[in-house]
Design an enzyme around this catalytic site. Structure first.
Site, PDB file in Angstrom:
ATOM      1  N   ASP A 111       6.987  19.310  24.421  1.00 42.77           N
ATOM      2  CA  ASP A 111       6.270  17.784  24.666  1.00 42.77           C
ATOM      3  C   ASP A 111       4.800  17.624  25.298  1.00 42.77           C
ATOM      4  O   ASP A 111       4.460  16.715  25.332  1.00 42.77           O
ATOM      5  CB  ASP A 111       7.524  17.921  25.212  1.00 42.77           C
ATOM      6  CG  ASP A 111       7.146  17.956  26.858  1.00 42.77           C
ATOM      7  OD1 ASP A 111       6.292  19.582  27.878  1.00 42.77           O
ATOM      8  OD2 ASP A 111       7.931  17.661  27.537  1.00 42.77           O
ATOM      9  N   GLU A 112       3.677  18.578  25.618  1.00 46.92           N
ATOM     10  CA  GLU A 112       2.093  18.566  25.521  1.00 46.92           C
ATOM     11  C   GLU A 112       0.747  19.706  25.201  1.00 46.92           C
ATOM     12  O   GLU A 112       2.000  20.301  25.087  1.00 46.92           O
ATOM     13  CB  GLU A 112       2.350  18.443  27.320  1.00 46.92           C
ATOM     14  CG  GLU A 112       2.770  19.983  27.998  1.00 46.92           C
ATOM     15  CD  GLU A 112       2.249  19.649  29.465  1.00 46.92           C
ATOM     16  OE1 GLU A 112       1.424  19.289  29.435  1.00 46.92           O
ATOM     17  OE2 GLU A 112       3.360  20.030  30.379  1.00 46.92           O
TER      18      GLU A 112
END
Length: 365
Positions: A111-112
């Site tokens: 997610d990043e």
């Protein structure tokens, strides 16, 4: 006056971080959970969860917190099961959006990621505009929000992405770097955990300005190898480039404790939980390894590692714990311990041919 533009390559770096991704996915897919305090993973009688919704965070619930403590802080907390296939599906969509703008994409997790948009595929001169467009595309295609930090290097972009969360972005231009870092509370510096923050406070370091007044020798004396890192980043110096498709040769997990551990019995108890988390990561990637490494960071910030290579591949928590126990009792810890970690290297892949595989990345200092 120091100039970060002179001391390091001038890049345009974006750090994109999904907002409470795992919890947000649960709320997206189940309307009954929207607006409610939820934690993904764990449970009231089990280990810590992997993510908490913003509604839960208002009550002090955090990732990796025990289910018992989380429920104590937030009695109406709802625990939901993690769904890694769904997270992977969303992650692939997000990364495809990133690659429309640049191929210099360094994923940190599902997610990043970091993006270097100094030279980008769309020829857009403004990194701020690119970040805005990416966040809008993510919202349109996934229904989820993301936050972004934009600056001249990975460290500042990472710090900036947390500045206007959730669903916001922060740009720190070259001229703003030094004032931004000087005014920043020391606990907001990426790489400064709770224990380090407390130690810095005891030394009179509360802001970046306070940190900047200390010499490199002083910081090295008090924080070991991390000292030079602190000395440079507060001056806006962090030259690590965005590294796309980097191959990682080990998978590991570690935990820093609020109170230092002095007994091997307590350490082993914590290591069993760390081994369980490591097993989950290994099995999610369908990989195993032969070399087990135990990491101990002591109260004086020195780090010690102990390793053992087995004649066979393992990924099971019980086998990892068995090996780690042997390593722990090899030698009595010289000080109380503030951090414990376990990593597995000499990896295989699913077919048992390659020794290295791509796994979840960590921020490279």
């Amino acid at each position: 006056m120091e100039s970060p533009a002179i001391q390091q390559p001038q890049r345009k770096i974006i750090h994109v971080d999904m907002d409470a991704c795992y919890a947000s996915v649960a709320q997206l897919d189940n309307p009954e959970l929207r607006g409610k305090a939820i934690a993904v993973g764990g449970g009231e009688t089990r280990g810590g969860g992997s993510a908490a919704s913003y509604e839960a965070r208002k009550f002090g619930v955090r990732s990796a917190m025990s289910g018992y403590l989380a429920k104590k802080r937030c009695p109406h907390l709802i625990f939901v099961r993690p769904r890694f296939d769904r997270y992977t599906e969303i992650s692939l969509k997000i990364r495809s959006i990133f690659h429309e703008f640049t191929d210099l994409v360094e994923p940190l997790s599902l997610d990043e990621a970091y993006l270097d948009v100094t030279q980008n595929k769309k020829g857009i001169p403004s990194a701020t505009l690119i970040a805005s467009q990416i966040r809008q595309r993510i919202l349109e295609e996934t229904g989820l929000t993301a936050s972004a930090g934009i600056s001249i290097n990975k460290f500042i972009a990472k710090v900036a992405s947390d500045y206007n969360k959730p669903n916001g972005q922060k740009t720190v231009t070259p001229d703003e770097v030094l004032p931004f870092l000087e005014a920043l509370p020391i606990g907001k510096f990426y790489g400064v955990g709770k224990v380090t923050e407390e130690k810095m406070n005891q030394l009179g370091i509360f802001t970046g300005k306070d940190l900047k007044e200390k010499t490199e020798e002083y910081l090295a004396a008090h924080f070991g190898k991390s000292g030079p890192y602190y000395y440079h980043v507060v001056r806006g110096i962090h030259n690590s480039p965005v590294k796309p498709d980097r191959t990682v040769k080990s998978v590991g997990t570690e935990h820093t404790f609020n109170e230092n551990l002095v007994s091997e019995v307590f350490m082993l108890e914590r290591l069993e939980k760390i081994a369980a988390e490591l097993e989950r990561r290994l099995k999610k990637k369908k990989i195993a390894g032969k070399t087990v490494t135990l990491k101990l960071k002591y109260s004086d910030f020195t780090v010690q590692t102990r390793s053992k290579t087995l004649p066979y591949f393992i990924s099971d928590a019980s086998l990892i714990t068995e090996t780690v126990k042997e390593l722990l009792y090899q030698e009595r810890p010289k000080e109380s311990v503030r951090l414990l970690g376990i990593s597995l290297s000499n990896l295989n892949n699913e077919a048992g041919v390659k020794k290295t595989v791509a796994v979840q990345l960590k921020f490279d200092f």
